[in-house]
Design a protein around this motif. Structure first.
Motif, PDB file in Angstrom:
ATOM      1  N   TYR A 144       0.810  -1.209   0.000  1.00 47.24           N
ATOM      2  CA  TYR A 144       0.000   0.000   0.000  1.00 47.24           C
ATOM      3  C   TYR A 144       0.852   1.272   0.000  1.00 47.24           C
ATOM      4  CZ  TYR A 144      -3.442   3.467   1.526  1.00 47.24           C
ATOM      5  OH  TYR A 144      -4.236   4.576   1.626  1.00 47.24           O
ATOM      6  N   LYS A 147       2.382   2.029  -3.403  1.00 50.92           N
ATOM      7  CA  LYS A 147       1.381   2.540  -4.349  1.00 50.92           C
ATOM      8  C   LYS A 147       1.010   3.966  -3.992  1.00 50.92           C
ATOM      9  CE  LYS A 147      -0.615  -1.933  -4.621  1.00 50.92           C
ATOM     10  NZ  LYS A 147      -1.690  -2.684  -3.981  1.00 50.92           N
ATOM     11  N   LYS A 150       3.678   6.460  -4.962  1.00 49.36           N
ATOM     12  CA  LYS A 150       3.664   6.768  -6.380  1.00 49.36           C
ATOM     13  C   LYS A 150       2.543   7.759  -6.703  1.00 49.36           C
ATOM     14  CE  LYS A 150       3.735   4.753 -10.942  1.00 49.36           C
ATOM     15  NZ  LYS A 150       2.653   5.672 -11.387  1.00 49.36           N
TER      16      LYS A 150
END
Lengths: 221, 77
Positions: A144, A147, A150
């Protein structure tokens, strides 16, 4: 926990037997004497019997690492909630990174990762308590944080573009310390953009703006 | 289960784990989890600006969705 019940003619003999059966060193055993049976007159003559229960001592602080303790701690919590998970820990630089993978991982992530952050906070306290000093650590569930990182940088880059275009500073949503640092680190060496945290506690945001000295220089020339 | 969870977490944070007592008062929809710790440990389970207590409440509410029941945490000295 593993334990054995053994008998010996003397206490020492019983402990030795227990150590062999548990495949452990004698000093790693916790011994409980169950029965001392002295037959014969005043225990001098005849047979004597000592019955003990031996179990392995819980790992002491010297041998259990913060990684192991943290993994055990998180595993216990997932077990208590009946969520099958795999928990691992590894050292990345000076930081311990704990990772949890689970099909039901979302329950431990929560809205915007707030449950995950709460678990990380408690984990850090528990480890600091046990080992008497703090450790840098990170807790991630099903990738998590990667991600999120990003997505966060994508957004920050977009905002930076807008700042460059308009020259006006922009504030982000409230972000936690880790997220703010991610943005600060990304723009650390940027020639045009500077970032700064603003606000208090849970409402801290990052302000993205043009570098002042640069503007000043430009204005001068 | 919620009771055990809070008990486990609290015991990991305090100086006197033997004095940690947790009880659950079950209501129809909501359970009240009462956490008792020694006076000296009160600060440990509450934390600076209540951060530790808040973290425990966040974890508790996530756990309670798993058992489909609301739960609130009360900290008692």
């Amino acid at each position: 926990m593993d334990y054995v019940e053994v008998e010996g003619k003397t206490y020492e003999e019983a402990v030795k037997k227990a150590a062999i059966e548990l495949n452990a060193k004698e000093e790693d055993l916790e011994i409980e004497v169950k029965e001392i049976d002295t037959k014969g007159i005043l225990g001098i003559l005849g047979s004597k019997k000592v019955r003990i229960v031996a179990r392995l001592k819980e790992k002491s602080q010297e041998t259990e690492s913060p990684e192991e303790y943290g993994v055990t701690f998180l595993r216990r919590i997932t077990q208590m909630l009946g969520v099958p998970s795999e928990v691992k820990a590894k050292k990345v630089g000076d930081r311990i990174v704990f990772t949890l993978s689970s099909k039901e991982g979302n329950i431990f992530i929560g809205k915007n990762g707030e449950v995950m952050d709460a678990l990380q906070f408690i984990l850090r306290l528990a480890i600091a308590k046990k080992f008497k000093h703090g450790f840098k650590l990170l807790f991630d569930i099903n990738g998590y944080r990667e991600k999120r990182k990003k997505a966060l940088l994508d957004l920050a880059k977009k905002l930076a573009q807008r700042v460059k275009r308009t020259g006006r500073p922009i504030k982000t949503e409230p972000l936690n310390a880790y997220e703010r640092r991610t943005i600060h680190t990304y723009f650390k060496n940027d020639k045009v953009i500077q970032t700064k945290s603003e606000g208090d506690g849970p409402t801290k945001r990052v302000v993205i703006s043009l570098k002042k000295d640069r503007k000043y220089e430009n204005g001068k020339r | 289960m919620l009771k055990e969870l809070i008990e486990y977490i609290a015991k990991a944070l305090v100086d006197h784990p033997d004095q940690v007592k947790v009880s659950e008062i079950e209501g129809e929809k909501t359970s009240v989890i009462e956490l008792n710790v020694s006076k000296e440990d009160l600060g440990k389970v509450i934390g600076k600006q209540g951060r530790t207590a808040r973290a425990m409440r966040t974890i508790l509410s996530a756990a309670s969705t798993k058992v489909k029941k609301r739960a609130v945490l009360e900290i008692i000295e």
